[in-house]
Design a protein around this motif. Structure first.
Motif, PDB file in Angstrom:
ATOM      1  N   THR A  52       0.823  -1.398   0.004  1.00 40.14           N
ATOM      2  CA  THR A  52      -0.106  -0.103  -0.021  1.00 40.14           C
ATOM      3  C   THR A  52       0.908   1.264  -0.184  1.00 40.14           C
ATOM      4  OG1 THR A  52      -0.027   0.109   2.204  1.00 40.14           O
ATOM      5  CG2 THR A  52      -1.653  -1.216   1.200  1.00 40.14           C
ATOM      6  N   ALA A  76      -6.059   2.554   0.654  1.00 34.24           N
ATOM      7  CA  ALA A  76      -4.741   3.172   0.944  1.00 34.24           C
ATOM      8  C   ALA A  76      -4.621   4.614   0.417  1.00 34.24           C
ATOM      9  CB  ALA A  76      -3.685   2.520   0.940  1.00 34.24           C
ATOM     10  N   ARG A  77      -5.138   4.611  -0.879  1.00 37.15           N
ATOM     11  CA  ARG A  77      -5.098   5.552  -1.696  1.00 37.15           C
ATOM     12  C   ARG A  77      -6.321   6.750  -1.324  1.00 37.15           C
ATOM     13  NH1 ARG A  77      -3.703   5.400  -7.876  1.00 37.15           N
ATOM     14  NH2 ARG A  77      -3.338   7.742  -7.438  1.00 37.15           N
ATOM     15  N   LEU A 107      -6.964  -3.167  -1.232  1.00 30.99           N
ATOM     16  CA  LEU A 107      -6.097  -2.554  -0.108  1.00 30.99           C
ATOM     17  C   LEU A 107      -5.248  -1.661  -0.702  1.00 30.99           C
ATOM     18  CD1 LEU A 107      -4.707  -5.917   1.379  1.00 30.99           C
ATOM     19  CD2 LEU A 107      -6.708  -4.481   2.475  1.00 30.99           C
ATOM     20  N   VAL A 108      -4.993  -1.592  -1.932  1.00 35.34           N
ATOM     21  CA  VAL A 108      -4.172  -0.399  -2.552  1.00 35.34           C
ATOM     22  C   VAL A 108      -5.089   0.621  -2.760  1.00 35.34           C
ATOM     23  CG1 VAL A 108      -2.872   0.175  -4.520  1.00 35.34           C
ATOM     24  CG2 VAL A 108      -2.692  -2.028  -3.898  1.00 35.34           C
ATOM     25  N   ARG A 132      -0.744   0.730   7.569  1.00 40.03           N
ATOM     26  CA  ARG A 132      -1.383  -0.618   7.262  1.00 40.03           C
ATOM     27  C   ARG A 132      -1.249  -1.345   8.636  1.00 40.03           C
ATOM     28  NH1 ARG A 132      -0.517  -5.449   2.891  1.00 40.03           N
ATOM     29  NH2 ARG A 132      -2.339  -6.706   3.640  1.00 40.03           N
TER      30      ARG A 132
END
Length: 353
Positions: A171, A236-237, A232-233, A251
């Motif tokens: 992430t 996070a953004r 998940l990526v 995370r």
């Protein structure tokens, strides 16, 4: 070993600016304290460079393409690195800052009404400018530009080395090891204030929020881990866009995330967190559709243990999950309403997680 044992260039062995800063780096790198490196940089500059003012400006709000080529920085902002609650300023308002970030070259200009010149030096990340050192009213004595360029190269290298072990590989947020170190530092130093930036942050009323993506296991089971990683990526953004530069994002583990909200009281944190919750609920992940998140938040109280702080936020998160998910629950509010029993203060250094 001291900085005097490090010889970056034979002809400049005795340069007092490099020597004083390298001394600080040797000590602070062992502590993995990035904010300490920045304050030491400014301290060294104040002692050895004649100027009216020094500023260290962090560049944020970059899109992925901006990070790669610097072609479009109109939406980026700059903030005072050592003043966590400083107001962000669009980089387009200052053409010299914009030029420095785009070209990755230093900008020197004599401004009207200013004694000396204004020097802007880029601090490089991986392929792009992450920050800029601005020296206003600099009065040249001779040879400063070369020394400053080498000093900032050392500074950026050290920040990079520190961050490599602190970031989650998927992430890009700070990882669990970094969380453990930073939350411990923040809790232990809460309520104690001195002139350094990290103590300034610690003296504010801060909150810890824990996030758990609802029914995340179903994503992995139905679509596979590749799609789960993409969630998940993107999560996070969305966090990086929703929270401020000074807030600490992590995370925490698996589908769990954490944010330390700087300078925000528990009651004020709920609408901030709920705004993020609603933005996530409205976001459509490719192939998967919409997801929701449960959030628990608690105040970071001076003098109490890390375990107690984490346990309180976790209790609020668990309450949110048990009572319908997709909501924000504040520990202090739940206790006041009689919906949650107070968490007793933990003593000692035993970790609960």
């Amino acid at each position: 070993m001291t900085a005097r044992d490090i010889k970056p260039c034979p002809q400049n062995d005795a340069d007092p600016l490099l020597i004083s800063y390298l001394d600080a780096i040797v000590a602070l790198t062992c502590q993995r304290e990035a904010l300490g490196l920045t304050t030491s940089l400014i301290d060294s500059l104040c002692q050895h460079v004649r100027a009216e003012r020094f500023r260290l400006l962090a560049v944020s709000n970059l899109d992925r393409n901006d990070e790669l080529d610097g072609s479009n920085l109109q939406g980026a902002v700059v903030r005072d690195w050592l003043e966590p609650l400083s107001v962000p300023v669009p980089i387009r308002y200052d053409q010299d800052l914009l030029a420095c970030a785009r070209t990755k070259n230093r900008i020197s200009r004599k401004l009207p009404g200013m004694k000396g010149r204004r020097l802007i030096l880029p601090i490089m990340g991986v392929g792009h400018v992450t920050a800029m050192l601005v020296i206003e009213g600099m009065r040249a004595v001779g040879g400063e530009d070369e020394v400053l360029a080498r000093l900032l190269q050392i500074f950026s290298n050290q920040l990079y080395l520190l961050s490599r072990n602190e970031l989650d590989g998927l992430t890009g947020l700070h990882n669990r090891q970094s969380f453990d170190e930073r939350i411990k530092h923040l809790v232990l130093s809460a309520g104690h204030r001195d002139r350094r930036a990290q103590s300034y942050v610690a003296a504010q009323q801060n909150c810890l929020a824990l996030f758990d993506i609802d029914h995340f296991k179903m994503v992995n089971d139905k679509f596979g881990h590749l799609y789960g990683d993409e969630v998940l990526v993107q999560f996070a953004r969305l966090m990086s866009r929703a929270f401020r530069h000074q807030d600490m994002m992590f995370r925490y583990g698996g589908e769990e995330f954490a944010v330390v909200l700087i300078g925000i009281a528990p009651e004020a944190s709920v609408p901030v967190l709920d705004s993020f919750r609603r933005s996530l609920e409205a976001y459509e992940f490719p192939q998967i559709g919409c997801k929701t998140v449960s959030i628990g938040v608690a105040c970071i109280t001076p003098g109490e243990s890390v375990d107690t702080t984490i346990n309180r936020a976790d209790k609020a998160l668990y309450h949110a999950k048990l009572n319908g998910r997709n909501q924000v629950c504040c520990y202090e509010a739940l206790v006041a309403e009689g919906k949650l029993a107070p968490v007793t203060v933990a003593t000692g250094d035993i970790e609960l997680f």
